[in-house]
Design a protein around this motif. Structure first.
Motif, PDB file in Angstrom:
ATOM      1  N   LEU A   1       3.651 -16.321   2.828  1.00 51.06           N
ATOM      2  CA  LEU A   1       3.920 -14.984   2.299  1.00 51.06           C
ATOM      3  C   LEU A   1       4.202 -13.967   3.397  1.00 51.06           C
ATOM      4  CD1 LEU A   1       1.280 -14.784  -0.582  1.00 51.06           C
ATOM      5  CD2 LEU A   1       3.743 -15.196  -0.766  1.00 51.06           C
ATOM      6  N   SER A   2       3.971 -14.350   4.658  1.00 57.63           N
ATOM      7  CA  SER A   2       4.296 -13.459   5.771  1.00 57.63           C
ATOM      8  C   SER A   2       5.727 -13.662   6.260  1.00 57.63           C
ATOM      9  CB  SER A   2       3.324 -13.691   6.933  1.00 57.63           C
ATOM     10  OG  SER A   2       3.425 -15.020   7.422  1.00 57.63           O
ATOM     11  N   ASN A   3       6.457 -14.591   5.644  1.00 60.22           N
ATOM     12  CA  ASN A   3       7.849 -14.836   6.030  1.00 60.22           C
ATOM     13  C   ASN A   3       8.732 -13.645   5.693  1.00 60.22           C
ATOM     14  OD1 ASN A   3       6.949 -17.326   6.775  1.00 60.22           O
ATOM     15  ND2 ASN A   3       8.053 -18.491   5.212  1.00 60.22           N
ATOM     16  N   SER A   4       9.870 -13.567   6.361  1.00 63.27           N
ATOM     17  CA  SER A   4      10.785 -12.443   6.185  1.00 63.27           C
ATOM     18  C   SER A   4      11.326 -12.334   4.762  1.00 63.27           C
ATOM     19  CB  SER A   4      11.957 -12.565   7.168  1.00 63.27           C
ATOM     20  OG  SER A   4      12.662 -13.785   6.964  1.00 63.27           O
ATOM     21  N   ALA A   5      11.314 -13.431   4.013  1.00 65.99           N
ATOM     22  CA  ALA A   5      11.828 -13.412   2.638  1.00 65.99           C
ATOM     23  C   ALA A   5      11.025 -12.474   1.750  1.00 65.99           C
ATOM     24  CB  ALA A   5      11.809 -14.824   2.052  1.00 65.99           C
ATOM     25  N   TYR A   6       9.778 -12.177   2.154  1.00 68.00           N
ATOM     26  CA  TYR A   6       8.902 -11.336   1.334  1.00 68.00           C
ATOM     27  C   TYR A   6       8.652  -9.972   1.974  1.00 68.00           C
ATOM     28  CZ  TYR A   6       7.908 -16.020  -0.462  1.00 68.00           C
ATOM     29  OH  TYR A   6       8.030 -17.292  -0.965  1.00 68.00           O
ATOM     30  N   LYS A   7       9.422  -9.638   3.009  1.00 66.93           N
ATOM     31  CA  LYS A   7       9.108  -8.439   3.793  1.00 66.93           C
ATOM     32  C   LYS A   7       9.237  -7.136   3.007  1.00 66.93           C
ATOM     33  CE  LYS A   7      13.748  -7.790   5.788  1.00 66.93           C
ATOM     34  NZ  LYS A   7      14.518  -7.673   7.057  1.00 66.93           N
ATOM     35  N   ASN A   8      10.088  -7.109   1.994  1.00 65.01           N
ATOM     36  CA  ASN A   8      10.270  -5.872   1.225  1.00 65.01           C
ATOM     37  C   ASN A   8       9.320  -5.741   0.043  1.00 65.01           C
ATOM     38  OD1 ASN A   8      12.399  -4.954   2.860  1.00 65.01           O
ATOM     39  ND2 ASN A   8      13.885  -6.198   1.729  1.00 65.01           N
ATOM     40  N   LEU A   9       8.528  -6.774  -0.177  1.00 69.21           N
ATOM     41  CA  LEU A   9       7.577  -6.760  -1.284  1.00 69.21           C
ATOM     42  C   LEU A   9       6.195  -6.357  -0.766  1.00 69.21           C
ATOM     43  CD1 LEU A   9       6.829  -7.438  -4.259  1.00 69.21           C
ATOM     44  CD2 LEU A   9       6.381  -9.790  -3.478  1.00 69.21           C
ATOM     45  N   THR A  10       5.590  -5.360  -1.399  1.00 73.40           N
ATOM     46  CA  THR A  10       4.235  -4.961  -1.036  1.00 73.40           C
ATOM     47  C   THR A  10       3.251  -5.905  -1.717  1.00 73.40           C
ATOM     48  OG1 THR A  10       4.863  -2.633  -0.816  1.00 73.40           O
ATOM     49  CG2 THR A  10       2.525  -3.116  -1.085  1.00 73.40           C
ATOM     50  N   ILE A  11       2.486  -6.625  -0.912  1.00 75.29           N
ATOM     51  CA  ILE A  11       1.500  -7.566  -1.424  1.00 75.29           C
ATOM     52  C   ILE A  11       0.115  -7.075  -1.031  1.00 75.29           C
ATOM     53  CG2 ILE A  11       0.629  -9.941  -1.323  1.00 75.29           C
ATOM     54  CD1 ILE A  11       3.486 -10.845  -0.637  1.00 75.29           C
ATOM     55  N   VAL A  12      -0.785  -7.001  -1.990  1.00 86.60           N
ATOM     56  CA  VAL A  12      -2.162  -6.587  -1.732  1.00 86.60           C
ATOM     57  C   VAL A  12      -3.090  -7.663  -2.297  1.00 86.60           C
ATOM     58  CG1 VAL A  12      -3.953  -4.863  -2.187  1.00 86.60           C
ATOM     59  CG2 VAL A  12      -1.576  -4.127  -1.844  1.00 86.60           C
TER      60      VAL A  12
ATOM     61  N   GLN B   1      -3.336  -5.155   2.712  1.00 83.29           N
ATOM     62  CA  GLN B   1      -1.931  -4.981   2.334  1.00 83.29           C
ATOM     63  C   GLN B   1      -1.038  -5.699   3.335  1.00 83.29           C
ATOM     64  OE1 GLN B   1      -0.221  -1.090   0.989  1.00 83.29           O
ATOM     65  NE2 GLN B   1       1.027  -1.274   2.837  1.00 83.29           N
ATOM     66  N   GLN B   2      -0.119  -6.473   2.797  1.00 83.33           N
ATOM     67  CA  GLN B   2       0.850  -7.187   3.634  1.00 83.33           C
ATOM     68  C   GLN B   2       2.251  -6.694   3.303  1.00 83.33           C
ATOM     69  OE1 GLN B   2       0.474 -11.529   4.379  1.00 83.33           O
ATOM     70  NE2 GLN B   2       2.442 -11.681   3.360  1.00 83.33           N
ATOM     71  N   GLN B   3       2.931  -6.161   4.291  1.00 83.71           N
ATOM     72  CA  GLN B   3       4.290  -5.655   4.092  1.00 83.71           C
ATOM     73  C   GLN B   3       5.030  -5.694   5.422  1.00 83.71           C
ATOM     74  OE1 GLN B   3       4.682  -1.562   2.698  1.00 83.71           O
ATOM     75  NE2 GLN B   3       6.371  -2.159   1.363  1.00 83.71           N
ATOM     76  N   ASN B   4       6.281  -6.118   5.358  1.00 86.49           N
ATOM     77  CA  ASN B   4       7.100  -6.234   6.569  1.00 86.49           C
ATOM     78  C   ASN B   4       6.415  -7.074   7.653  1.00 86.49           C
ATOM     79  OD1 ASN B   4       9.226  -4.584   5.562  1.00 86.49           O
ATOM     80  ND2 ASN B   4       8.012  -2.776   6.043  1.00 86.49           N
ATOM     81  N   GLY B   5       5.671  -8.089   7.210  1.00 81.48           N
ATOM     82  CA  GLY B   5       5.017  -8.985   8.157  1.00 81.48           C
ATOM     83  C   GLY B   5       3.762  -8.415   8.796  1.00 81.48           C
ATOM     84  N   GLN B   6       3.353  -7.222   8.392  1.00 79.48           N
ATOM     85  CA  GLN B   6       2.182  -6.575   8.979  1.00 79.48           C
ATOM     86  C   GLN B   6       1.022  -6.550   7.976  1.00 79.48           C
ATOM     87  OE1 GLN B   6       2.160  -5.499  12.252  1.00 79.48           O
ATOM     88  NE2 GLN B   6       4.200  -6.438  12.319  1.00 79.48           N
ATOM     89  N   LEU B   7      -0.194  -6.732   8.494  1.00 89.28           N
ATOM     90  CA  LEU B   7      -1.390  -6.672   7.664  1.00 89.28           C
ATOM     91  C   LEU B   7      -2.198  -5.435   8.024  1.00 89.28           C
ATOM     92  CD1 LEU B   7      -2.745 -10.350   7.809  1.00 89.28           C
ATOM     93  CD2 LEU B   7      -1.532  -9.272   5.916  1.00 89.28           C
ATOM     94  N   LYS B   8      -2.696  -4.764   6.999  1.00 86.76           N
ATOM     95  CA  LYS B   8      -3.606  -3.647   7.240  1.00 86.76           C
ATOM     96  C   LYS B   8      -4.550  -3.500   6.062  1.00 86.76           C
ATOM     97  CE  LYS B   8      -0.789   0.149   5.306  1.00 86.76           C
ATOM     98  NZ  LYS B   8      -0.183   1.462   5.586  1.00 86.76           N
ATOM     99  N   VAL B   9      -5.736  -2.994   6.334  1.00 82.78           N
ATOM    100  CA  VAL B   9      -6.709  -2.758   5.281  1.00 82.78           C
ATOM    101  C   VAL B   9      -6.482  -1.370   4.710  1.00 82.78           C
ATOM    102  CG1 VAL B   9      -9.164  -2.365   4.818  1.00 82.78           C
ATOM    103  CG2 VAL B   9      -8.450  -4.333   6.158  1.00 82.78           C
ATOM    104  N   ILE B  10      -6.466  -1.253   3.384  1.00 80.94           N
ATOM    105  CA  ILE B  10      -6.263   0.023   2.722  1.00 80.94           C
ATOM    106  C   ILE B  10      -7.517   0.394   1.939  1.00 80.94           C
ATOM    107  CG2 ILE B  10      -3.760  -0.179   2.578  1.00 80.94           C
ATOM    108  CD1 ILE B  10      -4.018  -1.161  -0.249  1.00 80.94           C
ATOM    109  N   GLU B  11      -7.708   1.666   1.726  1.00 75.57           N
ATOM    110  CA  GLU B  11      -8.884   2.128   0.993  1.00 75.57           C
ATOM    111  C   GLU B  11      -8.568   2.203  -0.502  1.00 75.57           C
ATOM    112  OE1 GLU B  11     -11.798   2.518   2.239  1.00 75.57           O
ATOM    113  OE2 GLU B  11     -11.148   2.130   4.294  1.00 75.57           O
TER     114      GLU B  11
END
Length: 230
Positions: A115-126, A220-230
């Motif tokens: 899911l970190s592949n570029s094919a999913y980069k425009n999809l916001t995944i949480v 949250q995973q988006q554009n290959g980046q992971l971050k924690v959201i509140e």
């Protein structure tokens, strides 16, 4: 815990969104939906959640018929089946040019590397996780740097989980034995990377079945980046 957390998250940020519970046939899937219904009954104004069965590739291809262009679309992957989750993410990723979509995954999604592949980069995944091993966690970053210098490799998330749990609970056991005290696994004295909020779970009155960590993080995973959201 995770389903209740997801519902609270939706109630807080997406109560007016188009919320879709995407699922397949199966006993686990039925259980997940039951958890959603239970959590939803606790609100004064329950969430409006549409349940849809996506049983095959044909139904997945028609996912756009449930999406709206004038609203944020929240799609919950109501299954622990990884293949189902990947297929759902693939179809939703192809719709992001026309529909605002966020895909909410299950706790086991932190192990789906595809899911970190570029094919999913425009999809916001949480997805939810009891562990925060993103780069925003300073303690994790320090550990990774130290580990890499010593072993010339990057520690996996499984190594981080094993180290954290063994150190934290091992120290609690050792301290309790040394001081002749009762073990309290909810004690936070030996925090390593994450906050735990451990509570007993009772299915019968005055009988503890197990202890569960009620603290969950939203990753949250988006554009290959992971971050924690509140």
């Amino acid at each position: 815990t995770h389903i209740a957390g997801i519902c609270d998250y939706l109630q807080k940020y997406y109560v007016s969104s188009n919320i879709i519970f995407c699922t397949r046939k199966g006993s686990v899937e039925d259980m997940l939906w039951n958890y959603v219904e239970q959590a939803n009954t606790s609100y004064t104004e329950p969430l409006s959640i549409q349940k849809i069965l996506l049983e095959d590739s044909a139904s997945l291809n028609h996912i756009t018929s449930y999406l709206k262009k004038d609203k944020t679309n929240i799609c919950i992957a109501g299954s622990l089946n990884e293949s189902f989750g990947i297929s759902l993410a693939k179809q939703l990723a192809s719709t992001t040019d026309n529909y605002p979509v966020t895909l909410l995954g299950m706790p086991n999604w932190d192990g789906i590397k595809i899911l970190s592949n570029s094919a999913y980069k425009n999809l916001t995944i949480v997805y939810t996780s009891p562990f925060n091993y993103t780069n925003s966690n300073t303690a994790v970053s320090i550990f990774r740097c130290t580990y890499k210098k010593k072993y010339q490799s990057v520690p996996s998330d499984m190594l981080l989980k094993g180290f954290e749990c063994m150190y934290r609970f091992g120290k609690l056991v050792a301290t309790a034995v040394k001081q002749g005290e009762s073990l309290n696994i909810a004690d936070s004295r030996f925090k390593v990377f994450n906050d735990f909020d451990i509570h007993p779970v009772e299915h019968k009155k005055n009988k503890v079945d197990y202890f569960e960590n009620k603290k969950i993080y939203f990753v949250q995973q988006q554009n290959g980046q992971l971050k924690v959201i509140e």
